[in-house]
Design an enzyme around this catalytic site. Structure first.
Site, PDB file in Angstrom:
ATOM      1  N   HIS A  33       0.777  -1.139   0.218  1.00 39.17           N
ATOM      2  CA  HIS A  33      -0.052  -0.138  -0.161  1.00 39.17           C
ATOM      3  C   HIS A  33       0.856   1.401  -0.021  1.00 39.17           C
ATOM      4  O   HIS A  33       2.068   1.112   0.555  1.00 39.17           O
ATOM      5  CB  HIS A  33      -0.859  -0.019   1.311  1.00 39.17           C
ATOM      6  N   ASP A  52       3.542  -3.928   7.793  1.00 40.75           N
ATOM      7  CA  ASP A  52       2.176  -3.219   7.675  1.00 40.75           C
ATOM      8  C   ASP A  52       0.951  -4.382   8.066  1.00 40.75           C
ATOM      9  O   ASP A  52       0.628  -5.303   7.162  1.00 40.75           O
ATOM     10  CB  ASP A  52       2.166  -2.678   6.470  1.00 40.75           C
ATOM     11  N   GLN A 108      -4.107  -5.025   7.020  1.00 43.76           N
ATOM     12  CA  GLN A 108      -5.215  -6.199   6.659  1.00 43.76           C
ATOM     13  C   GLN A 108      -5.389  -7.457   7.357  1.00 43.76           C
ATOM     14  O   GLN A 108      -5.944  -8.360   7.028  1.00 43.76           O
ATOM     15  CB  GLN A 108      -4.726  -6.460   5.028  1.00 43.76           C
ATOM     16  N   LYS A 137     -10.094  -0.711  10.407  1.00 43.00           N
ATOM     17  CA  LYS A 137     -10.145  -2.161   9.709  1.00 43.00           C
ATOM     18  C   LYS A 137     -10.372  -3.234  10.753  1.00 43.00           C
ATOM     19  O   LYS A 137     -10.639  -4.379  10.053  1.00 43.00           O
ATOM     20  CB  LYS A 137      -8.681  -2.293   9.042  1.00 43.00           C
ATOM     21  N   CYS A 185      -4.591   2.404  -3.746  1.00 50.12           N
ATOM     22  CA  CYS A 185      -3.371   3.051  -3.073  1.00 50.12           C
ATOM     23  C   CYS A 185      -2.048   1.970  -3.227  1.00 50.12           C
ATOM     24  O   CYS A 185      -1.446   1.678  -2.281  1.00 50.12           O
ATOM     25  CB  CYS A 185      -3.266   3.427  -1.709  1.00 50.12           C
TER      26      CYS A 185
HETATM   27  N1  PLP Z   1      -1.864  -0.479   4.847  1.00 48.99           N
HETATM   28  C1  PLP Z   1      -2.817  -1.258   4.268  1.00 48.99           C
HETATM   29  C2  PLP Z   1      -2.270  -2.656   3.547  1.00 48.99           C
HETATM   30  C3  PLP Z   1      -3.873  -0.881   3.825  1.00 48.99           C
HETATM   31  O1  PLP Z   1      -4.658  -1.691   3.581  1.00 48.99           O
HETATM   32  C4  PLP Z   1      -3.976   0.355   4.364  1.00 48.99           C
HETATM   33  C5  PLP Z   1      -5.836   0.706   4.335  1.00 48.99           C
HETATM   34  O2  PLP Z   1      -6.336   0.498   3.238  1.00 48.99           O
HETATM   35  C6  PLP Z   1      -3.141   1.247   4.834  1.00 48.99           C
HETATM   36  C7  PLP Z   1      -1.924   0.602   5.062  1.00 48.99           C
HETATM   37  C8  PLP Z   1      -3.602   2.489   5.644  1.00 48.99           C
HETATM   38  O3  PLP Z   1      -4.359   2.411   6.494  1.00 48.99           O
HETATM   39  P1  PLP Z   1      -5.091   3.727   7.030  1.00 48.99           P
HETATM   40  O4  PLP Z   1      -5.774   4.610   5.968  1.00 48.99           O
HETATM   41  O5  PLP Z   1      -6.064   3.046   8.133  1.00 48.99           O
HETATM   42  O6  PLP Z   1      -4.167   4.492   7.621  1.00 48.99           O
END
Ligand code: PLP
Length: 405
Positions: free
Chosen positions: A120, A197, A200, A223, A363
């Site tokens: 992401h 990260d 998910q 999430k 993203c």
């Molecule tokens: N990393 C991953 C794999 C994501 O799917 C997302 C959001 O979709 C993020 C980071 C960013 O999360 P947030 O927007 O809650 O900061």
């Protein structure tokens, strides 16, 4: 025991408030809030609101205790060694940016930072910025044709100049789950810090973060069925103790003079200013509620639904799935394209069937580039999804194919 999905759905207020048809398949963007989290948020904001860590009156004291309990609940859900390893943040993005700042001093000109094409943007851009600040090089592991991390490049990708490895635990596009063990072993060999990260991964059950071999782990409350606005960054205790502060301000100090500041111990050193109190309480409540669920039954349920979705998509003409087929190597985040039809058009038609899906680059533009596309449709599952959600999606897609292809 099989999962009682109807009972689970009753724990999510939205399902009794949205008029049917309502098929929510955008859980990778945000999960729905569970009743426990919604109640914690409302109770704090309407009946228990005071700032934390400051007041001595009883209302403030209760808010401070509730905030500490939220941290403890999140720590337990993650399997942290203790609540002091958990920095409360506003979400994964903030956590990863925080990580990129507090790790900055470890990176020198000519060093490398390793990420991957599966990431992401939240796990790309902060490292790119850090690499630029320090004159370091950013490298990226490739992805396989079926959208998994390609570990063939691991030995070459991590060498003695690698200071940081930052990878996703589960792809927000292909649902592929990263096998962290070999990566952690290789990072350890060269003394690199491993940042994961977990945005998910966390909606899919409690973790034993201390056994994953990573050093930092970022997540978002929204999430995992909490409110928007809160998240956490777990940092292995010994590392956390060594890290410098990030933002300066109130509540991260023990003493301030005009010339100097003595910083508070972790995790408070990393939490300047008023935190997102209500969302943190909601995240804690969600974590405690999730921890009590039957995750074996949920995993079986999610696998059954994922298989139904993949098989249904396979039967449709002109539909191309990006992601692994092996149900053991993935969660129910499924990206696909309908030949000749833009992802946004697909999503719009699906909305007419009450089906909420996401269309776009998610993203993850470097991944889209690897797939030779600019956008996909994505359907992403949560424990409260049921067969009717998948069937509505497939029916909607049949319409898309009939009228647009
Ligand atoms: N990393 C991953 C794999 C994501 O799917 C997302 C959001 O979709 C993020 C980071 C960013 O999360 P947030 O927007 O809650 O900061």
């Amino acid at each position: 025991m099989s999962l009682d999905v109807a009972a689970l759905r009753r724990s999510f207020p939205i399902f009794s408030r949205q008029p049917p048809p309502f098929h929510y398949l955008d859980n990778a963007a945000t999960g729905q809030i569970c009743a426990a989290a919604a109640e914690a948020l409302t109770a704090y904001e309407t009946a228990g609101r005071a700032n934390v860590k400051r007041g001595v009156y009883r209302l403030a004291d209760r808010a401070t205790s509730a905030f500490a309990e939220a941290r403890a609940r999140i720590a337990r859900y993650l399997g942290a060694a203790g609540p002091e390893e958990v920095i409360l943040t506003s979400g994964t993005t903030f956590g990863l940016n925080l990580a990129a700042h507090v790790l900055e001093e470890r990176v020198r000109a000519g060093d490398t930072i390793l990420i991957s094409r599966l990431e992401h943007h939240s796990n790309i851009v902060p490292w790119q910025m850090l690499a630029k600040r320090r004159g370091a090089r950013l490298r990226a592991l490739d992805v396989t044709a079926d959208g998994r991390l390609d570990l063939a490049g691991l030995d070459a990708g991590i060498d003695r100049r690698t200071r940081i490895v930052a990878l996703t635990h589960c792809s927000n596009v292909t649902g592929a789950v990263t096998d962290l063990a070999p990566i952690a072993a290789r990072a350890r060999e060269v003394g690199a810090v491993l940042v994961v990260d977990g945005a998910q991964r966390v909606p899919h059950g409690p973790l034993e973060v201390t056994t994953l071999g990573c050093d930092l782990y970022a997540l978002s409350g929204h999430k995992m069925f909490g409110a928007t606005g809160a998240g956490a960054l777990w940092v292995r205790g010994e590392l956390l103790a060594e890290l410098p502060p990030f933002l300066g301000g109130g509540e991260m100090i023990t003493r301030v003079t005009i010339e100097e500041t003595a910083y508070a111990p972790p995790p408070h050193r990393f939490e300047a200013g008023t935190p997102p109190i209500g969302p943190a309480l909601a995240m804690g409540a969600a974590a405690a509620w999730l921890a009590e669920l039957d995750w074996r039954a949920i995993a079986a349920h999610e696998k059954t639904l994922t298989a139904r979705l993949l098989e249904g998509l396979d039967r449709l003409p002109g539909v191309r799935i990006h992601g692994p087929r092996d149900l053991e190597a993935r969660y129910g985040v499924v990206a696909f394209e309908v030949e000749g039809v833009h992802a946004h058009d697909v999503c719009q038609i699906l909305d007419g069937f009450g089906v909420c899906t996401r269309g776009g680059h998610h993203c993850a533009q470097p991944l889209m580039e690897a797939f030779g596309t600019v956008a996909t449709v994505r359907a992403s599952l949560a424990p409260y999804n049921e067969e009717a959600d998948i069937d509505a999606l497939l029916e909607g897609l049949e319409r898309v194919i009939r009228i647009l292809r």
